[in-house]
Design a protein around this motif. Structure first.
Motif, mmCIF file in Angstrom:
data_model
loop_
_atom_site.group_PDB
_atom_site.id
_atom_site.type_symbol
_atom_site.label_atom_id
_atom_site.label_comp_id
_atom_site.label_asym_id
_atom_site.label_seq_id
_atom_site.Cartn_x
_atom_site.Cartn_y
_atom_site.Cartn_z
ATOM 1 N N ALA A 43 -54.708 35.841 11.824
ATOM 2 C CA ALA A 43 -53.403 35.732 12.492
ATOM 3 C C ALA A 43 -53.298 36.726 13.642
ATOM 4 C CB ALA A 43 -52.271 35.952 11.501
ATOM 5 N N LEU A 44 -52.504 36.326 14.631
ATOM 6 C CA LEU A 44 -52.258 37.155 15.822
ATOM 7 C C LEU A 44 -50.765 37.220 16.065
ATOM 8 C CD1 LEU A 44 -53.139 38.468 18.590
ATOM 9 C CD2 LEU A 44 -53.093 36.146 19.527
ATOM 10 N N SER A 45 -50.270 38.435 16.309
ATOM 11 C CA SER A 45 -48.863 38.559 16.705
ATOM 12 C C SER A 45 -48.687 39.838 17.529
ATOM 13 C CB SER A 45 -47.956 38.569 15.471
ATOM 14 O OG SER A 45 -46.604 38.472 15.861
ATOM 15 N N PHE A 46 -47.494 40.038 18.022
ATOM 16 C CA PHE A 46 -47.197 41.215 18.845
ATOM 17 C C PHE A 46 -45.940 41.897 18.325
ATOM 18 C CE2 PHE A 46 -49.758 38.377 21.297
ATOM 19 C CZ PHE A 46 -50.652 39.214 21.939
ATOM 20 N N THR A 47 -45.974 43.220 18.342
ATOM 21 C CA THR A 47 -44.806 43.980 17.899
ATOM 22 C C THR A 47 -44.048 44.579 19.078
ATOM 23 O OG1 THR A 47 -46.216 45.912 17.673
ATOM 24 C CG2 THR A 47 -45.835 44.606 15.673
#
Ligand code: GUN
Ligand code: ZN
Length: 452
Positions: A15-19
């Motif tokens: 999974a890939l996400s941004f904070t």
């Protein structure tokens, strides 16, 4: 009676996400890559995101687990911040730059939306194509006909999409059948706001097409409407082509620059989304920064019409960063694929002697675009509490990509391969509000409220 709670679903895979914003704080501080993650969803929201090894005790009993394997990539659903659904039937219309292309192809096509059934069929095709490409939120131009907005919102509501849209305002320089007036455009938009804005996940976008097709009176009416409905979005076009910029200067000789035409009429502020902005000057960039408005970068469209190569690095300059989002701009844009759009964004950056990293590019397609729309507390990243809109990519979707992936040195290069070589074939599954709405193997899922 309240609807019965749905059975929780969890998806497993990398999974890939941004904070946060990598343009401001760097990728190390903002990008989350979890090589084996579980994302659990219930009642339309994400209820858990973390490493699979630690997830089992945290999932509600009865959770259905769907394992997409180690060649997948789970991301927040893609966001398309500038798109014209009525132009779906005329995508890939050859010849001409912006102003000729509008007269020759766009306006004749938009006239067909006088027929609501045509609008509904086009809306259905448009949304199906968006979901096939992993797009779960869009900010959409309709036509001047109020029922073109009804058609799109009715379709989007059935799917449960978070989507913004608005009736185009045009009171000059277009065919008679596409014109409203300052007053009728105001009244019709207001009625649509009352009907649709905030209904479920739907949002209204006040939509003066651009300064070339709206008189000063109509822009002022749009500004007055926005003042009354500040939580609506406002979308328009700006500084897309050099000929257009010169024309707007002739139409509004008293204004300092193109942005000042909109600013003067009360059309700058948070939730304003300006399409293109290739030819904006430094004072205009400062003003966009100060007022919290966004630019929707639409690179496949800019190349198709020969408009220019938007300079992202300049737009996000640290001393006055402007919110930058991504748009397909169908039908001047040539692809519904966000991967293809990122490929074009990379090439636009190259022409400006900059290289857009894959990490920054995926941020633009997800959290960055959500932030531009002031929706980053709802969509655009994977975290507990966020709305459960996801795309699952297949990182080996063609023989060429499969072979190239064997040579990838790291995750950043894997991402880059997808955005350079990938397209709709890379979209394995799309989830909206926790429900599978597109599955590559089996096509669109049945609508929840529709009998077979
Ligand atoms: N400027 C005004 N209208 C349009 C449109 O429909 N497409 C594009 N690309 N630019 C515009
Ligand atoms: Zn556009």
């Amino acid at each position: 009676m309240a609807a019965p709670a749905s059975r929780p679903i969890a998806v497993r895979g990398p999974a890939l996400s941004f904070t946060g914003d990598p343009f401001r704080d760097g990728l190390d501080a903002t990008m989350v890559h979890e090589p084996d993650a579980i994302v659990a969803m219930a009642d339309g929201r994400i209820i858990h995101f973390g490493p699979a090894s630690k997830a089992a005790p945290l999932l509600p009993t009865g959770t259905e687990l769907r394992d997409y394997g180690r060649n997948a990539l789970i991301s927040a659903g893609f966001i398309d911040t500038h798109v014209h659904y009525p132009q779906t039937p005329m995508i890939a219309s050859p010849g001409g730059q912006l102003l000729d292309w509008l007269n020759k192809y766009t306006f004749p096509t938009e006239l067909k939306f006088a027929d609501k059934a045509f609008a509904r069929d086009t809306a259905r095709l448009f949304l199906r194509e968006s979901l096939r490409n992993g797009i779960t939120t869009s900010c959409v131009y309709c036509t001047v006909h109020p029922h073109s907005v009804d058609a799109l919102f009715e379709e989007a509501e059935e799917i449960g999409l978070r989507l913004a849209a608005g009736k185009v305002l045009m009171d000059r320089n277009a065919p008679e059948g596409l014109l409203d007036t300052a007053q009728s455009g105001f009244d019709q938009s207001q009625a649509l706001i009352q009907k649709w804005h905030g209904r479920g996940r739907l949002l209204y976008a006040i939509t003066p097409r651009f300064a070339g097709t709206s008189s000063s009176a109509q822009l002022a009416a749009a500004g007055a409407l926005w003042r009354q409905h500040r939580d609506c979005l406002m979308q328009t076009h700006i500084a897309e082509s050099r000929d257009e910029v010169a024309w707007i200067k002739e139409l509004f000789p008293d204004r300092r620059n193109y942005l000042d035409v909109y600013d003067h009429h009360g059309l700058c502020g948070p939730r304003a989304v300006f399409g293109h902005g290739i030819w904006l000057d430094e004072p205009e960039m400062h003003r966009l920064h100060d007022c919290g408005a966004a630019i929707a970068h639409c690179p496949t469209s800019n190349f198709f019409l020969g408009s220019g190569a938007f300079d992202i690095a300049r737009a996000v300059r640290k001393e006055r960063p402007v919110r930058v989002a991504l748009g397909t701009d169908i039908g001047a844009g040539t692809s519904f694929s966000i991967l293809a759009t990122l490929d074009a964004a990379y090439k636009a950056s190259q022409l400006n002697r900059q290289s857009l990293s894959a990490g920054h590019a995926y941020y633009l397609a997800t959290r960055g675009s959500a932030r531009a729309l002031y929706l980053d507390d709802k969509v655009g990243s994977i975290a507990a509490g966020m709305e459960a809109d996801l795309v699952v990519l297949d990182m080996r979707s063609t023989p060429l990509i499969d072979s190239r992936m064997n040579e990838a040195r790291d995750f950043a290069e894997q991402l880059f391969i997808q955005m350079t070589l990938g397209d709709d074939r890379a979209v394995q599954a799309t989830y909206v509000a926790g429900r599978l709405v597109h599955d590559k193997a089996s096509g669109p899922a049945p609508r929840p409220n529709r009998s077979p």
